[in-house]
Design a protein around this motif. Structure first.
Motif, PDB file in Angstrom:
ATOM      1  N   UNK A 139      17.548 -12.640 -40.696  1.00 16.52           N
ATOM      2  CA  UNK A 139      18.281 -13.862 -40.996  1.00 16.52           C
ATOM      3  C   UNK A 139      17.856 -14.327 -42.397  1.00 16.52           C
ATOM      4  N   UNK A 140      18.840 -14.623 -43.199  1.00 14.64           N
ATOM      5  CA  UNK A 140      18.551 -15.123 -44.540  1.00 14.64           C
ATOM      6  C   UNK A 140      18.791 -16.613 -44.546  1.00 14.64           C
ATOM      7  N   UNK A 141      17.751 -17.368 -44.888  1.00 15.17           N
ATOM      8  CA  UNK A 141      17.911 -18.811 -44.849  1.00 15.17           C
ATOM      9  C   UNK A 141      18.479 -19.345 -46.165  1.00 15.17           C
ATOM     10  N   UNK A 142      18.615 -20.644 -46.230  1.00 20.32           N
ATOM     11  CA  UNK A 142      19.263 -21.267 -47.389  1.00 20.32           C
ATOM     12  C   UNK A 142      18.498 -21.023 -48.679  1.00 20.32           C
ATOM     13  N   UNK A 143      17.211 -20.727 -48.553  1.00 16.86           N
ATOM     14  CA  UNK A 143      16.412 -20.437 -49.746  1.00 16.86           C
ATOM     15  C   UNK A 143      16.416 -18.956 -50.068  1.00 16.86           C
ATOM     16  N   UNK A 144      17.271 -18.220 -49.416  1.00 13.45           N
ATOM     17  CA  UNK A 144      17.440 -16.783 -49.643  1.00 13.45           C
ATOM     18  C   UNK A 144      16.273 -15.951 -49.141  1.00 13.45           C
ATOM     19  N   UNK A 145      15.413 -16.555 -48.363  1.00 12.56           N
ATOM     20  CA  UNK A 145      14.299 -15.801 -47.800  1.00 12.56           C
ATOM     21  C   UNK A 145      14.781 -15.052 -46.570  1.00 12.56           C
ATOM     22  N   UNK A 146      14.476 -13.766 -46.506  1.00 19.16           N
ATOM     23  CA  UNK A 146      14.897 -12.945 -45.374  1.00 19.16           C
ATOM     24  C   UNK A 146      13.801 -12.899 -44.337  1.00 19.16           C
ATOM     25  N   UNK A 147      14.162 -13.225 -43.109  1.00 17.59           N
ATOM     26  CA  UNK A 147      13.176 -13.223 -42.039  1.00 17.59           C
ATOM     27  C   UNK A 147      13.586 -12.260 -40.945  1.00 17.59           C
ATOM     28  N   UNK A 148      12.677 -11.399 -40.536  1.00 13.32           N
ATOM     29  CA  UNK A 148      13.028 -10.439 -39.494  1.00 13.32           C
ATOM     30  C   UNK A 148      13.181 -11.153 -38.155  1.00 13.32           C
ATOM     31  N   UNK A 149      14.162 -10.725 -37.399  1.00 11.47           N
ATOM     32  CA  UNK A 149      14.395 -11.313 -36.074  1.00 11.47           C
ATOM     33  C   UNK A 149      14.044 -10.294 -34.984  1.00 11.47           C
ATOM     34  N   UNK A 150      14.658  -9.136 -35.074  1.00 12.09           N
ATOM     35  CA  UNK A 150      14.455  -8.109 -34.058  1.00 12.09           C
ATOM     36  C   UNK A 150      14.378  -6.732 -34.712  1.00 12.09           C
ATOM     37  N   UNK A 151      13.700  -5.829 -34.006  1.00 10.81           N
ATOM     38  CA  UNK A 151      13.708  -4.439 -34.428  1.00 10.81           C
ATOM     39  C   UNK A 151      13.768  -3.560 -33.192  1.00 10.81           C
ATOM     40  N   UNK A 152      14.612  -2.562 -33.255  1.00  8.23           N
ATOM     41  CA  UNK A 152      14.749  -1.603 -32.161  1.00  8.23           C
ATOM     42  C   UNK A 152      14.422  -0.215 -32.677  1.00  8.23           C
ATOM     43  N   UNK A 153      13.641   0.503 -31.904  1.00 10.10           N
ATOM     44  CA  UNK A 153      13.338   1.893 -32.237  1.00 10.10           C
ATOM     45  C   UNK A 153      13.806   2.752 -31.068  1.00 10.10           C
ATOM     46  N   UNK A 154      14.740   3.650 -31.342  1.00 14.80           N
ATOM     47  CA  UNK A 154      15.287   4.498 -30.274  1.00 14.80           C
ATOM     48  C   UNK A 154      15.717   3.679 -29.056  1.00 14.80           C
TER      49      UNK A 154
END
Lengths: 111, 111
Positions: free
Chosen positions: B36-51
């Motif tokens: 998710x990229x917030x209003x300050x353009x910072x990207x924050x990880x939400x989820x990750x799936x492996x296989x």
């Protein structure tokens, strides 16, 4: 988790000027990626650095990773309006399962 | 062929609605992410799936539910949308030893 601090947060330069963006990690980097984002577009991969002391160039953009692998810089020579956008550094965790982004640097190039 | 494709590119919806964002990658990568990229353009990880297995689930409201029907797809479903959910959401994929590839982003606006 890993923290990536970018500086400066924003940059306004005159066309033709050189500039440098820094990315500092709280931990040893296991690879460092530079991306560029333009409004309304996705992230564009610029360069990846892995070895301490590594330096890569593409057109007028040069990226370096320091020997200790905790800091990287992105240098743009003779900036152009097309260089404007948000520059993000990113790095994977040591396991490779997570990926962290820097805080971003907004670049404006004035013609 | 687009390596990581997200749909839709833009999504405008009312508060309280349920919506999904789809992501597909044709790179054969084994790990996919939502940021998710917030209003300050910072990207924050939400989820990750492996296989198809969830490996990262950061502090995200449980209104957000990822679904990975197979290695090539990671969809994001959001229930009871709130104004604060408005942001740009990026999907990405990676394979250990190679770089990360991002989708073009989905701009979600909740009104």
């Amino acid at each position: 988790s890993q923290e990536l601090e970018q500086s400066p947060q924003s940059l306004i330069v005159q066309e033709g000027k050189n500039l440098t963006i820094n990315c500092t990690s709280s931990k040893t980097l296991y690879g460092l990626y530079w991306y560029k984002q333009k409004y309304g577009e996705g992230l564009i991969f610029l360069m990846m650095l892995q070895k301490g002391g590594e330096e890569k160039s593409h057109e007028k953009i040069t990226a370096k990773l320091d020997e200790k692998k905790q800091q990287s810089s992105l240098h743009i020579t003779a900036s152009q309006p097309s260089h404007a956008g948000i520059y993000l550094c990113g790095a994977p965790s040591n396991t490779g399962n997570q990926f962290y982004f820097g805080t971003g640097t907004s670049l404006t190039v004035i013609p | 062929d687009t390596a990581v494709s997200q749909t839709p590119k833009y999504l405008v919806t009312q508060m309280g609605n349920d919506k999904s964002i789809k992501c597909e990658q044709n790179l054969g990568h084994d790990t996919m992410y939502w940021y998710k990229q917030d209003s300050k353009k910072f990207l924050k990880i939400m989820f990750s799936y492996n296989n198809k297995e969830l490996i990262i689930n950061e502090t995200v409201p449980n209104r957000f539910s990822p679904k990975s029907p197979d290695k090539a797809h990671l969809n994001l479903h959001i229930n009871s949308l709130e104004l604060g959910d408005s942001a740009v959401y990026f999907c990405a994929s990676s394979q250990r030893g190679s770089g990360y590839t991002f989708g073009s982003g989905t701009r979600l606006t909740v009104v």
